[in-house]
Design a protein around this motif. Sequence first.
Motif, mmCIF file in Angstrom:
data_model
loop_
_atom_site.group_PDB
_atom_site.id
_atom_site.type_symbol
_atom_site.label_atom_id
_atom_site.label_comp_id
_atom_site.label_asym_id
_atom_site.label_seq_id
_atom_site.Cartn_x
_atom_site.Cartn_y
_atom_site.Cartn_z
ATOM 1 N N GLU A 246 25.018 78.276 -10.941
ATOM 2 C CA GLU A 246 23.457 77.689 -10.526
ATOM 3 C C GLU A 246 22.664 78.671 -9.098
ATOM 4 O OE1 GLU A 246 27.151 78.728 -7.487
ATOM 5 O OE2 GLU A 246 26.888 77.860 -9.619
ATOM 6 N N ARG A 247 23.002 80.308 -9.558
ATOM 7 C CA ARG A 247 22.284 80.766 -8.614
ATOM 8 C C ARG A 247 22.233 82.118 -10.107
ATOM 9 N NH1 ARG A 247 25.924 83.671 -3.905
ATOM 10 N NH2 ARG A 247 26.537 82.047 -2.656
ATOM 11 N N THR A 248 22.050 81.493 -11.629
ATOM 12 C CA THR A 248 21.603 82.541 -12.370
ATOM 13 C C THR A 248 20.071 81.718 -12.711
ATOM 14 O OG1 THR A 248 23.766 82.966 -12.626
ATOM 15 C CG2 THR A 248 21.968 84.474 -14.697
ATOM 16 N N THR B 60 15.922 77.520 -7.145
ATOM 17 C CA THR B 60 16.544 77.562 -5.593
ATOM 18 C C THR B 60 17.770 78.223 -5.135
ATOM 19 O OG1 THR B 60 15.049 75.636 -4.683
ATOM 20 C CG2 THR B 60 16.703 76.467 -3.357
ATOM 21 N N PRO B 61 18.573 79.574 -5.226
ATOM 22 C CA PRO B 61 19.595 79.582 -5.323
ATOM 23 C C PRO B 61 19.981 79.422 -3.983
ATOM 24 C CG PRO B 61 18.450 81.806 -5.413
ATOM 25 C CD PRO B 61 17.405 80.198 -5.664
ATOM 26 N N PHE B 62 19.179 79.631 -3.201
ATOM 27 C CA PHE B 62 19.408 79.271 -1.047
ATOM 28 C C PHE B 62 19.286 78.324 -0.422
ATOM 29 C CE2 PHE B 62 21.119 83.833 -2.813
ATOM 30 C CZ PHE B 62 23.151 83.827 -2.774
ATOM 31 N N VAL C 94 18.286 87.432 -14.691
ATOM 32 C CA VAL C 94 18.341 87.333 -13.056
ATOM 33 C C VAL C 94 19.137 86.064 -12.581
ATOM 34 C CG1 VAL C 94 17.426 88.088 -11.038
ATOM 35 C CG2 VAL C 94 16.125 87.597 -13.009
ATOM 36 N N TYR C 95 20.359 87.434 -11.537
ATOM 37 C CA TYR C 95 21.654 86.392 -10.370
ATOM 38 C C TYR C 95 21.483 87.075 -9.577
ATOM 39 C CZ TYR C 95 26.158 86.717 -8.600
ATOM 40 O OH TYR C 95 27.000 86.315 -7.514
ATOM 41 N N PHE C 96 20.785 85.993 -8.442
ATOM 42 C CA PHE C 96 21.543 86.062 -7.298
ATOM 43 C C PHE C 96 22.484 86.442 -6.165
ATOM 44 C CE2 PHE C 96 16.593 84.506 -8.107
ATOM 45 C CZ PHE C 96 16.174 85.604 -7.770
ATOM 46 N N GLN D 272 20.881 86.605 -0.736
ATOM 47 C CA GLN D 272 19.313 86.484 -0.290
ATOM 48 C C GLN D 272 18.942 87.633 -0.415
ATOM 49 O OE1 GLN D 272 18.593 83.547 2.809
ATOM 50 N NE2 GLN D 272 20.359 82.742 3.342
ATOM 51 N N ALA D 273 18.994 88.587 0.033
ATOM 52 C CA ALA D 273 18.374 89.973 -0.206
ATOM 53 C C ALA D 273 18.905 90.765 -1.354
ATOM 54 C CB ALA D 273 19.403 90.633 1.097
ATOM 55 N N GLU D 274 20.099 90.689 -2.515
ATOM 56 C CA GLU D 274 20.594 91.356 -3.472
ATOM 57 C C GLU D 274 20.097 90.295 -4.561
ATOM 58 O OE1 GLU D 274 23.072 94.771 -3.072
ATOM 59 O OE2 GLU D 274 24.293 93.340 -3.486
ATOM 60 N N THR D 275 19.889 91.367 -5.473
ATOM 61 C CA THR D 275 19.533 90.695 -7.103
ATOM 62 C C THR D 275 20.419 91.338 -8.449
ATOM 63 O OG1 THR D 275 18.576 88.981 -8.639
ATOM 64 C CG2 THR D 275 17.428 90.418 -7.605
ATOM 65 N N TYR D 276 20.659 91.020 -9.151
ATOM 66 C CA TYR D 276 21.501 91.971 -10.586
ATOM 67 C C TYR D 276 20.561 91.618 -11.986
ATOM 68 C CZ TYR D 276 25.317 93.533 -7.750
ATOM 69 O OH TYR D 276 25.684 93.856 -7.031
#
Length: 576
Positions: free
Chosen positions: A82-84, A99-101, A58-60, A63-67
Amino acid sequence: MMRSVFVGIDLGTTNCKVAVVNRREDPNNETVENLNIPQFLSGREWSVRGVPYLPSVVYFDDQAETYVGQYAKQDMFVRRPERTVRSIKRLMGRTWTFTPFEGMNWSPQGISAIILRKLKDAAEKQLQQPIEASVITVPASFDGRQREATLDAADLAGFDRDQVILIDEPTAAILDYVVKQIKRRVSYISFERPQVILVFDMGGGTLDVSIVQTEPQDNELSLRILSRSRYTELAGNDFDIRLAAYLLNIFEQNNEQQLADMPIRRSREAMSTLLGLAEDLKVAVSKRLRESMVYWEDLSRLEKGEVRISQSAREIQYGEEVLGQVPDLAMGYNAHFERIWMPFFNSDPEQVTTIYAPINSALSEAFPDAPDPRQHVDLVLLHGGMCELAVIGAKVQAYFPNVRVDETPDLMNSVARGAAIYDVMLNGKHAGTFGDIQMREQPIFEAVFLERYRHGLQELVPKTAAPGDEGEIPLKVPAGRPSRLPLSLYHGFRSDDPFVTLDRELAIAFDLPPKEGESIYLGWRVLEDRTIEYWWHPEDGGPRPLRRVASQGRDLADDIQDLSSQRELLGHLTIR
């Protein structure tokens, strides 16, 4: 209302799959269909047709969208680690936060819910109907807390928690195998005598070995897990990493530069490309070995004739910049792959990162007093993507020279398929059946024990307990007239099991402090989803709820608040 669509989900450490049995038009349909999952591929290219699996990554993006899936795995895990998140399954049931954000804190249940919602949305679009029920697979080693965390994730993803059932992965794999075997003229599954089956499940993220005993009775079959492996860290990723390390040496020699001297983002991109090349080579050698080995015993032919593959030169890039090149490769299995992977095939019992360590672990637990526990095994069943590498099966066959070694019908998808079959058995027109197969309710797998002060562990729930079973044990109130009595529950095969594990912590909260020595009772019931409900009651009173102590001593209210926050985060998230 009886359902006509039945769904099985393999919620894997590395990849997830979905299988369905669709009986909307034919109420007796027995075809199990594997669904493709539409997703973004490498390079952020959208695939409407999709692929038959979803990488558990999961990748962020913001703050409103993830892949979720291939793009997150192949591109963003390297560029924005750091966002995955990957391999979240290993953290289920634990207190952990990603915590991605700033201000956005995700738990393992929340991350798993994102993956499950992606799978759920794909199934609903292809089947053109809402999906609220499913059978989801979990490792045989999952304890009560991990199973409840999986159910929490399904609930967060939009499934009806009361219609979600969990099934152990080896049981699901055997179910798919039994369905195929029963249709053959010669079957390796007996409905006349008990059999011991060793399930060797090797995927990208874990290697799990389970010992399962079949128990036929009156044309029905029950599966009971006798033991499971303790060493599960070795998997397909480790084969890729060792092969990538070999390619890295070639890259550094060919280009006269060290990866360690590159800026961090360039070195990550280079290593990602090398890992991708390693995986391509593993797939290529797997296909060539499959062509060369008709039977597992053909492993000896490799000693006489080399299996070779070629790979064209591959550039290593960072954006438009060429960092170097891996030259043309001409590799042989004996000369290269066997030597690179040799540590994983070491039969030394002291080594734990080998394919044999989980086998020995499961065997010794199931048959602790047997001089050679392999003699108790009637069938070895291979499953998982790594078993596409035929040498794995050949090595296992050599380890069990007098035992039949076979594969599940679909090495990648049989667990999901078995889950869908189990869903039909539980909720279909003819309960407990699928075609000519009848299945009894599956037991909970491991016993649950209560820790008694100065008296060790006492069995509370037997490992043979199945949905609908219940019972209770008497307790005495200790000295001091406590207002709260803590209870520690453990799970394992036996009370003297050296690997017995803390399952959960509960507490009895008394309205009035009881007298010392007063009798109270601790009760339990196995629910339809194969989780266990607990309660207590005084000698002359009815059942009362237990206070649940959540992870790391926190009160349950904290965990409920966590789930509420995860639900709120999911409500504002677009999943692609």
